[in-house]
Enzyme design. Structure first.
Site, short mmCIF file in Angstrom:
data_model
loop_
_atom_site.label_atom_id
_atom_site.label_comp_id
_atom_site.label_asym_id
_atom_site.label_seq_id
_atom_site.Cartn_x
_atom_site.Cartn_y
_atom_site.Cartn_z
CG HIS A 52 -0.36 0.09 2.53
ND1 HIS A 52 0.40 -0.93 3.09
CD2 HIS A 52 -0.37 1.08 3.47
CE1 HIS A 52 0.80 -0.58 4.29
NE2 HIS A 52 0.36 0.64 4.54
CG HIS A 54 0.02 4.44 4.71
ND1 HIS A 54 -0.68 3.76 5.69
CD2 HIS A 54 -0.87 5.32 4.17
CE1 HIS A 54 -1.93 4.21 5.73
NE2 HIS A 54 -2.06 5.15 4.83
CG ASP A 56 4.90 3.23 7.46
OD1 ASP A 56 4.02 3.52 6.63
OD2 ASP A 56 4.68 2.49 8.45
CG HIS A 57 4.22 0.12 4.32
ND1 HIS A 57 4.11 -1.22 4.60
CD2 HIS A 57 3.77 0.77 5.42
CE1 HIS A 57 3.61 -1.37 5.83
NE2 HIS A 57 3.39 -0.17 6.33
CG HIS A 110 -3.95 0.20 6.87
ND1 HIS A 110 -3.98 0.71 8.14
CD2 HIS A 110 -2.75 0.58 6.34
CE1 HIS A 110 -2.86 1.39 8.37
NE2 HIS A 110 -2.11 1.33 7.29
CG ASP A 127 0.63 -1.35 7.92
OD1 ASP A 127 1.52 -2.18 8.17
OD2 ASP A 127 0.83 -0.13 7.87
CG HIS A 165 3.84 -1.53 11.66
ND1 HIS A 165 4.66 -0.44 11.82
CD2 HIS A 165 3.13 -1.31 10.54
CE1 HIS A 165 4.44 0.42 10.83
NE2 HIS A 165 3.51 -0.09 10.04
#
Length: 253
Positions: A52, A54, A56-57, A110, A127, A165
């Protein structure tokens, strides 16, 4: 085949799949851990998987692609710079250099276009599902979350769950409130506390384990329903209502 967790930021894991020659990175929010590991172990990056959009990915994609221009597989319905091979539900991808064939699952919740990658015995779920928890609903709905979790729950019990995570201990704290009489969860919590005290990851989990200890996969269980009733003052009328109440409860836990 090796699957290695590369810690990033405060609690992310970038999963690196490799066969001692070729490697594929999953959700590289930061390029540095990937490049460092490749260099230290003499590996060649052959592809990247993204679940996805985001940061942090995907934040590491520009630097990673500058160093290693490889194909990037990701969700077709999200606009992610660097994704060269967009994928949708039911698509399959054979990882270059590794030969591992993965099937794509659409699991919006998410985020609106979140996908997961599944092969017999393993699941890269981003996530959407965490050990003892699930992802917040930033863009999707509870109905979508229920469908996504149901798809995961239908997989073989020995499927290893590679989420991204290290939230396990905090999720288990919520599980104690939402599913108080669960000896399997208590045993797992003790195990995870020992792992974290040694600086080791609690992941991967398995689908069978999550069905035993994750309240978001246990919305039919009387103990979870009763905990929701005590918290909200109302008995949930359906598993969906229970899931909705759990997600709202966890958001402010």
């Amino acid at each position: 085949m090796n699957i290695i967790p590369l810690p990033a930021f405060r609690d992310n894991y970038i999963w690196l799949i490799h066969d001692d020659r070729h490697a594929v990175a999953v959700d590289p929010g930061d390029a540095s851990p990937v490049l460092d590991y490749l260099s230290a172990h003499g590996l060649t990056l052959s592809a990247v998987l993204v679940t996805h959009h985001h940061a942090d990915h995907v934040g590491g994609l520009p630097a990673l692609l500058k160093a290693c221009p490889v194909p990037v597989f990701g969700p077709a319905s999200e606009h992610i710079a660097g994704v060269s091979n967009p994928l949708s539900d039911g698509d399959s991808v054979t990882l270059p250099g590794l030969g591992l064939k993965l099937t794509v699952l659409d699991v919006p919740a998410h985020t609106a276009g979140h996908i997961a990658y599944h092969a017999p015995g393993l699941l890269f779920c981003g996530d959407t599902l965490f050990s003892a928890g699930c992802g917040r609903l930033f863009e999707g709905t509870v109905e979508q979350l229920e469908k996504a979790l149901s798809r995961f729950a239908a997989l073989d019990g020995d499927t290893r769950v590679y989420c991204t995570h290290e939230y396990t201990l905090s999720n288990l704290a919520f599980s104690r409130a939402a599913d108080p009489d669960n000896p399997e969860r208590d045993c797992y919590a003790a195990h995870c506390e020992t792992l974290r005290a040694k600086g080791r990851p609690t992941l991967p989990s398995t689908i069978a384990l999550e069905k035993d200890i994750n309240p978001f996969l246990r919305t039919n269980e009387p103990s979870v329903i009763e905990a929701v009733r005590k918290h909200t003052g109302k008995t949930p009328e359906s598993p969906l209502a229970c899931l909705r109440a759990l997600r709202t409860w966890k958001d402010s836990f």
